[in-house]
Design a protein around this motif. Structure first.
Motif, PDB file in Angstrom:
ATOM      1  N   SER A 119       0.847  -1.186   0.000  1.00 38.47           N
ATOM      2  CA  SER A 119       0.000   0.000   0.000  1.00 38.47           C
ATOM      3  C   SER A 119       0.887   1.242   0.000  1.00 38.47           C
ATOM      4  O   SER A 119       1.896   1.284   0.713  1.00 38.47           O
ATOM      5  N   LEU A 120       0.502   2.234  -0.788  1.00 35.63           N
ATOM      6  CA  LEU A 120       1.263   3.475  -0.794  1.00 35.63           C
ATOM      7  C   LEU A 120       0.878   4.301   0.434  1.00 35.63           C
ATOM      8  O   LEU A 120      -0.302   4.434   0.758  1.00 35.63           O
ATOM      9  N   THR A 121       1.890   4.829   1.113  1.00 40.98           N
ATOM     10  CA  THR A 121       1.642   5.614   2.320  1.00 40.98           C
ATOM     11  C   THR A 121       1.867   7.090   2.021  1.00 40.98           C
ATOM     12  O   THR A 121       2.969   7.516   1.710  1.00 40.98           O
ATOM     13  N   ILE A 122       0.798   7.862   2.126  1.00 41.00           N
ATOM     14  CA  ILE A 122       0.829   9.306   1.910  1.00 41.00           C
ATOM     15  C   ILE A 122       0.190   9.963   3.120  1.00 41.00           C
ATOM     16  O   ILE A 122      -0.819   9.467   3.649  1.00 41.00           O
ATOM     17  N   THR A 123       0.756  11.067   3.570  1.00 38.63           N
ATOM     18  CA  THR A 123       0.286  11.656   4.816  1.00 38.63           C
ATOM     19  C   THR A 123      -1.125  12.218   4.711  1.00 38.63           C
ATOM     20  O   THR A 123      -1.923  12.094   5.646  1.00 38.63           O
ATOM     21  N   HIS A 124      -1.456  12.856   3.572  1.00 41.62           N
ATOM     22  CA  HIS A 124      -2.780  13.478   3.447  1.00 41.62           C
ATOM     23  C   HIS A 124      -3.152  13.575   1.975  1.00 41.62           C
ATOM     24  O   HIS A 124      -2.283  13.788   1.113  1.00 41.62           O
ATOM     25  N   LYS A 125      -4.437  13.436   1.675  1.00 43.52           N
ATOM     26  CA  LYS A 125      -4.862  13.431   0.265  1.00 43.52           C
ATOM     27  C   LYS A 125      -4.681  14.785  -0.416  1.00 43.52           C
ATOM     28  O   LYS A 125      -4.589  14.866  -1.642  1.00 43.52           O
ATOM     29  N   ASP A 126      -4.607  15.878   0.376  1.00 41.58           N
ATOM     30  CA  ASP A 126      -4.497  17.207  -0.211  1.00 41.58           C
ATOM     31  C   ASP A 126      -3.125  17.840  -0.029  1.00 41.58           C
ATOM     32  O   ASP A 126      -2.934  19.011  -0.392  1.00 41.58           O
ATOM     33  N   ILE A 127      -2.165  17.106   0.529  1.00 34.10           N
ATOM     34  CA  ILE A 127      -0.847  17.683   0.771  1.00 34.10           C
ATOM     35  C   ILE A 127      -0.156  17.982  -0.560  1.00 34.10           C
ATOM     36  O   ILE A 127      -0.256  17.205  -1.518  1.00 34.10           O
ATOM     37  N   THR A 128       0.516  19.132  -0.644  1.00 34.04           N
ATOM     38  CA  THR A 128       1.191  19.541  -1.882  1.00 34.04           C
ATOM     39  C   THR A 128       2.660  19.851  -1.608  1.00 34.04           C
ATOM     40  O   THR A 128       3.048  20.182  -0.486  1.00 34.04           O
ATOM     41  N   ARG A 129       3.454  19.758  -2.663  1.00 33.47           N
ATOM     42  CA  ARG A 129       4.869  20.100  -2.585  1.00 33.47           C
ATOM     43  C   ARG A 129       5.316  20.700  -3.918  1.00 33.47           C
ATOM     44  O   ARG A 129       4.731  20.435  -4.962  1.00 33.47           O
ATOM     45  N   TYR A 130       6.382  21.498  -3.831  1.00 34.23           N
ATOM     46  CA  TYR A 130       7.033  21.997  -5.051  1.00 34.23           C
ATOM     47  C   TYR A 130       8.036  20.953  -5.527  1.00 34.23           C
ATOM     48  O   TYR A 130       8.693  20.290  -4.725  1.00 34.23           O
ATOM     49  N   PHE A 131       8.179  20.810  -6.850  1.00 39.27           N
ATOM     50  CA  PHE A 131       9.143  19.873  -7.401  1.00 39.27           C
ATOM     51  C   PHE A 131       9.929  20.522  -8.540  1.00 39.27           C
ATOM     52  O   PHE A 131       9.403  21.346  -9.291  1.00 39.27           O
ATOM     53  N   MET A 132      11.199  20.109  -8.646  1.00 39.51           N
ATOM     54  CA  MET A 132      12.075  20.604  -9.717  1.00 39.51           C
ATOM     55  C   MET A 132      13.085  19.517 -10.043  1.00 39.51           C
ATOM     56  O   MET A 132      13.434  18.694  -9.185  1.00 39.51           O
ATOM     57  N   LEU A 133      13.564  19.501 -11.273  1.00 45.14           N
ATOM     58  CA  LEU A 133      14.619  18.566 -11.658  1.00 45.14           C
ATOM     59  C   LEU A 133      15.911  18.957 -10.957  1.00 45.14           C
ATOM     60  O   LEU A 133      16.251  20.141 -10.862  1.00 45.14           O
ATOM     61  N   ILE A 134      16.651  17.971 -10.483  1.00 41.48           N
ATOM     62  CA  ILE A 134      17.857  18.241  -9.706  1.00 41.48           C
ATOM     63  C   ILE A 134      18.900  18.988 -10.531  1.00 41.48           C
ATOM     64  O   ILE A 134      19.574  19.896 -10.019  1.00 41.48           O
ATOM     65  N   GLU A 135      19.033  18.641 -11.825  1.00 46.33           N
ATOM     66  CA  GLU A 135      20.019  19.312 -12.675  1.00 46.33           C
ATOM     67  C   GLU A 135      19.677  20.793 -12.848  1.00 46.33           C
ATOM     68  O   GLU A 135      20.548  21.659 -12.797  1.00 46.33           O
TER      69      GLU A 135
END
Length: 608
Positions: A464-480
Motif C-alpha cells: 500500500s502506498l503511504t501518503i500523509t494526506h490526500k491534499d498535501i502539496t509540494r514543489y518539485f524541480m529537476l535536480i540538474e
C-alpha cells in the motif's frame, strides 16, 4: 580512403556491372547490324572504363557504407563517382583516339550503370528488411507509434533497422485528419489519439512509442492514463551521454517528463566568470544536491575543487566517479571532514585557501531531524556557523547556502535550523560586504531518501502506498535544473541576499503517486493508498517567501530578497548571536531548552 575499408567483393560486383552496362548500352544505342562495327572499339576502351570506374568508386568512398542501409545520400555519392569517371573515360577515348563509338553511348552507360548499382544495393536492403520484418512479425512485440510526422517516421526507420529492439510496428495514430486512413512507408495511420484505447484492444498492441517532438507533460499524462490499464509503458526516444557523445536511445517515460513546469534557458556567462580558474569548496558533496553541484562546477573549469563530506561512503562514491575526469589529480581534492569539527575545517581552509564555498551539507529528512533535534541543531546551525567564520577569516569571496522552502514559517526543527542558517549567512554577508547568499528551493526529483524512491519501492513490492494526506502539496524541480539555478543565483547575488527559485505550481502528492503507478505499468485503481496523517514537522503546503517583497533578477526563474528576508521579530531584535550561541550550547548538552529557544527565536506561526 584506406584499402582496408574496401569490400573487394562489392568492388568486383561493381566492376562486373560496369562491364555489363557498357555492352548493354551499346545494344540499346545501335541496331544488331551495327554492333559488329563498334564492338572492337568498345573492347579497346574497356580497360580504361574498368580502371576509371574502380578508382572513382574508391576515391568517393562508395564502399564506406553498409549496403543494407543504403540511402539517397549513398546514391548521390555513386552518381558523383560515375559522372567523374565518365568524364575521364570520354576524355581518354578521344584524346588518345582509342576508338570510334557513338558519343551518346557514354551518357546511356552512365545512367544505366547508376540504375544497376543503386538497384543492387537497394535489392540487398529490401532483402534484409523483408527478412527482419518476418522475424519481428513472429517474435517482436506489436508496437504502435503515436505521431506520423517526421519524428514518427524517423522512429519507424529506426525500429525497422534495429531488430534487437524486437518491436514489430503495426502502424500509427495521429491527430492530423489528412493522415488518418493513409499509409506511410507501408504502415497505416489508424486514427487519432482519442481512439488509442480501441486500437490497443483491436490490434493487440503491447508497446506504444511516442513519435512527437517535445511532447507536453499534459499529452504524456493523457497517453499514460490510456495505456496504464493495459500494463503498457509508453516509450520515448531520448539521448544518453556515451563516451562524451549524445546517442539516441529508447527509454520509458520518467516522472520528470510529467512536470508541468517548463524550464528556461540559463545564461551561464556569470557562472563561468564566478568559477573559472578559482578554488571551490563544496560541502555535502556526496549527497544528491552536493554531487550534482560538484559535476556542474567541474564543467566551469575551477583551478581546484575541494569535495568535502563526513560520510566516507558518500565521499568515496563521488570521488570514484570523478576519477574518470582527465585532470582529476590536478584539480580534485577529497576531504573526509565533518563541518561540526572546526579545527579540521580550518586545516582544509588553511591548506587549500578556497575562494568560493558552496554549503550543501545538512540533515534534511524532516522526521529524522524531528526525532534527533540536538544533533540536527549542532550539524545544521553550528556547521554553518563554523563555515561562515572560517570564510570571514580566510576572506572567501563567495559563500552559497543551499536552503529549503521549509525555512519559510517552519513547522519543525529542520525548517527552523535552515531559517537560522539563512539569517547567519545574511548577517555575515552584511558584515563582510562579500557575496554571501542563500538559495531557497523545494523538492528535487530523485534526491536520496526522498518520497519518490519510497513510492516506487512500495509499488514494486505491491505494498500500500503511504501518503500523509490526500491534499498535501509540494514543489518539485529537476535536480540538474535546480543546481544550475543555484550556481546562477550565486553568481548574480549581492551580500546577504536570499534567492528564491521559482518552482512552478505546487503538485499534489496524490497526483505524483498516481503518475508513478501509471509509469510503472499499473492501473491506479488496483493500487491501495493509505493516508497516515501529517508527521511532526510537516505542513500541508510549503512556502517559498516570507516577506512578499521579492524582486525579479536577470533570470526569470530566480527571485531575490535583497536584505536577506531578515525580519525583526522580538527575539531577533535582542541579540541574534547570543541567541544562536545559546541554542547551540543547549543542544550540545542535549537540553530540551534548545528547541524551546529555537522556536522562540524563529517565532513561526506554524511552530507547535
Amino acid at each position: 580512403m584506406s584499402f582496408k575499408k574496401i569490400n573487394f567483393q562489392h568492388l568486383l560486383t561493381d566492376i562486373i556491372l560496369s562491364i555489363v552496362s557498357v555492352y548493354l548500352s551499346l545494344f540499346l544505342r545501335v541496331n544488331l547490324f551495327e554492333i559488329n562495327y563498334f564492338i572492337n572499339d568498345v573492347h579497346r576502351i574497356l580497360p580504361i572504363i574498368i580502371c576509371a570506374r574502380a578508382l572513382a568508386f574508391i576515391y568517393f568512398e562508395t564502399y564506406n557504407i553498409i549496403w543494407r542501409y543504403v540511402s539517397a545520400v549513398d546514391a548521390f555519392r555513386l552518381g558523383k563517382a560515375i559522372a567523374t569517371s565518365s568524364l575521364v573515360i570520354v576524355s581518354a577515348t578521344y584524346l588518345f583516339q582509342l576508338g570510334v563509338v557513338p558519343r551518346s553511348l557514354f551518357f546511356i552507360d552512365s545512367f544505366l550503370l547508376l540504375s544497376l548499382l543503386t538497384g543492387v544495393r537497394l535489392s540487398r536492403r529490401l532483402f534484409h528488411e523483408h527478412k527482419d520484418a518476418k522475424i519481428l512479425k513472429k517474435f517482436g512485440e506489436r508496437t504502435l507509434i503515436i505521431g506520423a510526422g517526421a519524428t514518427g517516421q524517423g522512429i519507424l526507420k529506426r525500429l525497422l533497422a534495429d531488430k534487437e529492439l524486437k518491436l514489430n510496428v503495426i502502424g500509427f495514430v495521429d491527430d492530423d485528419k489528412h493522415k488518418i486512413g493513409k499509409n506511410i512507408s507501408g504502415y497505416r495511420v489508424f486514427s487519432s489519439v482519442e481512439n488509442l484505447e480501441n486500437i490497443i484492444v483491436n490490434y493487440n498492441i503491447k508497446r506504444v512509442v511516442i513519435g512527437i517532438p517535445h511532447p507536453s507533460s499534459a499529452f504524456l499524462t493523457r497517453v499514460l492514463s490510456i495505456t496504464s490499464p493495459f500494463g503498457i509503458k509508453p516509450l520515448l526516444f531520448g539521448t544518453s551521454d556515451k563516451g562524451g557523445q549524445q546517442q539516441p536511445e529508447l527509454r520509458e517515460i520518467e516522472l520528470k517528463d510529467l512536470l508541468t513546469r517548463a524550464p528556461h534557458e540559463i545564461d551561464i556567462k556569470s557562472t563561468i566568470q564566478m568559477i573559472k580558474g578559482r578554488r571551490v569548496l563544496v560541502t555535502g558533496c556526496g549527497g544528491s544536491i552536493g554531487s550534482e553541484i560538484v559535476r556542474q562546477t567541474l564543467q566551469f573549469s575551477p583551478s581546484r575543487l575541494i569535495i568535502l563530506d563526513h560520510s566516507e561512503f558518500n565521499l568515496y562514491s563521488i570521488d570514484q566517479e570523478l576519477r574518470e575526469f582527465s585532470s582529476y589529480h590536478e584539480i580534485i581534492v577529497p576531504a573526509l571532514v565533518d563541518v561540526r569539527d572546526k579545527n579540521c575545517l580550518k586545516d582544509v581552509f588553511d591548506k587549500y585557501r578556497p575562494e568560493i564555498v558552496i554549503h550543501a551539507a545538512a540533515y534534511k529528512h524532516v522526521h529524522l531531524v524531528e526525532s534527533n533535534p540536538y544533533s540536527s541543531i549542532i550539524n545544521n546551525i553550528e556547521g554553518t556557523k563554523n563555515l561562515l567564520q572560517l570564510c570571514e577569516e580566510f576572506e572567501v569571496t563567495n559563500f552559497v547556502l543551499v536552503s529549503s522552502d521549509k525555512a519559510v514559517n517552519p513547522a519543525g526543527i529542520m525548517g527552523a535550523t535552515k531559517r537560522v542558517c539563512e539569517i547567519l549567512t545574511s548577517q555575515m554577508g552584511f558584515k563582510t560586504k562579500r557575496a554571501y547568499c542563500s538559495v531557497r528551493f523545494g523538492n528535487v526529483l530523485g534526491s536520496s531518501g526522498s518520497l519518490i524512491p519510497l513510492l516506487k519501492k512500495q509499488i514494486e513490492s505491491n505494498q500500500s502506498l503511504t501518503i500523509t494526506h490526500k491534499d498535501i502539496t509540494r514543489y518539485f524541480m529537476l535536480i540538474e535544473e535546480a543546481v544550475s539555478l543555484v550556481l546562477k543565483a550565486a553568481s548574480i547575488s549581492s551580500p546577504g541576499d536570499i534567492n528564491v527559485l521559482k518552482m512552478g505550481e505546487p503538485v499534489r502528492i496524490i497526483d505524483i503517486a498516481e503518475s508513478l503507478i501509471k509509469l510503472m505499468g499499473r492501473d491506479p485503481q488496483t493500487v491501495d493508498i493509505k493516508f497516515t496523517g501529517l508527521r511532526p514537522g510537516e505542513k500541508m503546503f510549503e512556502e517559498l517567501y516570507i516577506s512578499g517583497n521579492e524582486l525579479n533578477t536577470s533570470h526569470p526563474d530566480i527571485l531575490v530578497m535583497p536584505k536577506g528576508d531578515v525580519l525583526a521579530t522580538d527575539a531577533q531584535a535582542l541579540n541574534p548571536d547570543e541567541w544562536i550561541n545559546e541554542i547551540i550550547s543547549l543542544a550540545q548538552q542535549s537540553d530540551a531548552k534548545s528547541v524551546v529557544k529555537l522556536k522562540s527565536f524563529i517565532n513561526s506561526k506554524y511552530f507547535a
